[in-house]
Scaffold this active site. Structure first.
Site, short mmCIF file in Angstrom:
data_model
loop_
_atom_site.label_atom_id
_atom_site.label_comp_id
_atom_site.label_asym_id
_atom_site.label_seq_id
_atom_site.Cartn_x
_atom_site.Cartn_y
_atom_site.Cartn_z
N CYS A 1 67.67 -3.00 33.62
CA CYS A 1 66.27 -2.61 33.46
C CYS A 1 66.04 -2.07 32.06
O CYS A 1 66.34 -0.90 31.78
CB CYS A 1 65.87 -1.57 34.51
SG CYS A 1 64.12 -1.09 34.40
N CYS B 1 63.57 0.84 31.97
CA CYS B 1 64.15 2.09 32.46
C CYS B 1 65.08 2.73 31.44
O CYS B 1 65.06 3.94 31.24
CB CYS B 1 64.95 1.84 33.74
SG CYS B 1 64.09 0.93 35.02
N ASP B 2 65.92 1.91 30.81
CA ASP B 2 67.04 2.44 30.03
C ASP B 2 67.00 2.17 28.54
O ASP B 2 67.80 2.73 27.78
CB ASP B 2 68.35 1.88 30.59
CG ASP B 2 68.55 2.21 32.06
OD1 ASP B 2 68.12 3.31 32.47
OD2 ASP B 2 69.14 1.39 32.78
#
Length: 326
Positions: free
Chosen positions: A146, A149-150
């Protein structure tokens, strides 16, 4: 032994499941959650339990560990009265109401272990992984599924990154990562991109992106703590190589956890539960879906939580109407 009856059962314990539980519990509907034990390959709490720093969930300006965030959600669910069982539901029958549920180990029994007037499916989805050598060592220590996300975490900033995939998702993630990376390498198994023309053109023209066609990863390498490079192979010539990379991002799709409802609920072409637009309702009255099991576009903790709220409000309305009918 007679099955245990519940007004509403929540299957799954990620942000969607716990948000639904909090809303339902505060409405005095006594929700019963099966949080699962290694269901879909995850511990109770779902995908977030496998992530480290979560920096984009509102209310945590300093960030929060994924496992800690899910523990806080669980505590909030319990505080308001949700009853939680650390068991997995392996069979669900929606052909008649009340719905029938079987806990793991009881699937072969004729009688269910539980029944419910309403059920919320919040079983999530899991990112497809390649299980490369070294992947278990560097998962969440350089390997992710992701970018949103990261991608912004410190270990990836101003460093070379690799994205695997050739579709729109891979193109979108690679372009997103250019905001943080020194350079992004995209590995495409075939000799062309599957992405739409617009996305493919944008990717190929980006000055911070190099697309490697006919190329697959073969191994992830590092110092035992953090990823340092990705070994590659040319699918045409067989030539091997290596790309320095502090991050490797899979963008090869997700698998929604819909085994429970296959053949009962309408699924889309990719296997996600279809919900009536603007609601959490499925084609089966009294059955609702929330989170990544029905969301193949956003797949964020905050959007999962939002859809859990929707499912709870829809279920509350349904149960109120059912009570009025009786």
């Amino acid at each position: 032994m007679a099955p245990q009856h519940h007004k509403v059962v929540i299957i799954g314990s990620g942000p969607a499941g716990h948000t639904a539980a909090i809303y339902l519990a505060r409405a005095n509907l006594n929700p019963f959650m099966f949080e699962g034990m290694m269901a879909n390959g995850f511990a109770p709490g779902g995908q977030l339990t496998t992530t480290t720093d979560v920096e984009n969930f509102p209310g945590f300006p300093e960030g929060v560990m994924g496992g800690e965030l899910m523990e806080k959600m669980r505590e909030q669910s319990v505080r308001f009265g949700t009853e939680i069982e650390t068991e997995t539901i392996t069979k669900l029958d929606t052909s008649a109401r009340p719905f029938k549920l079987w806990r793991e180990g009881s699937e072969s029994e004729k009688e269910p272990t539980d029944t419910a007037d309403a059920v919320i499916i919040a079983t999530g989805a899991s990112a497809k992984r390649m299980n490369l050598p070294g992947e278990d060592i560097y998962w969440q220590n350089g390997i992710s599924a992701c970018a949103v996300c990261d991608g912004a975490v410190p270990i990836f900033r101003n460093k070379p990154l690799v994205v695997i995939g050739g579709g729109d998702s891979a193109a979108e993630e690679a372009i997103y990562l250019t905001k943080y990376a020194s350079h992004v390498h995209v590995l495409v198994r075939r000799d062309k991109l599957r992405a739409s023309k617009v996305m493919a053109s944008r990717l190929l023209k980006h000055p911070k992106v190099t697309v490697h066609f006919n190329t697959v990863p073969t191994e992830t390498l590092g110092d035992g703590k953090l990823l340092g490079s990705v070994a590659t192979k040319d699918t045409v010539t067989g030539a091997t190589g290596s790309i320095p990379a502090n991050g490797l991002f899979y963008a090869i799709g997700h698998v929604p956890a819909t085994e429970l409802v296959k053949g009962q609920v309408n699924l889309d072409n990719d296997g996600y539960i279809s919900t009536i637009p603007g609601t959490a309702e499925t084609n089966i009255v009294g059955l609702f879906a929330a989170g990544d099991v029905q969301d193949k576009r956003y797949r964020q903790a905050v959007t999962s939580a939002g859809s859990g709220c929707m499912a709870a409000l829809d279920a509350e309305r349904y149960l109120s109407e059912l009570e009025a009918e009786e």
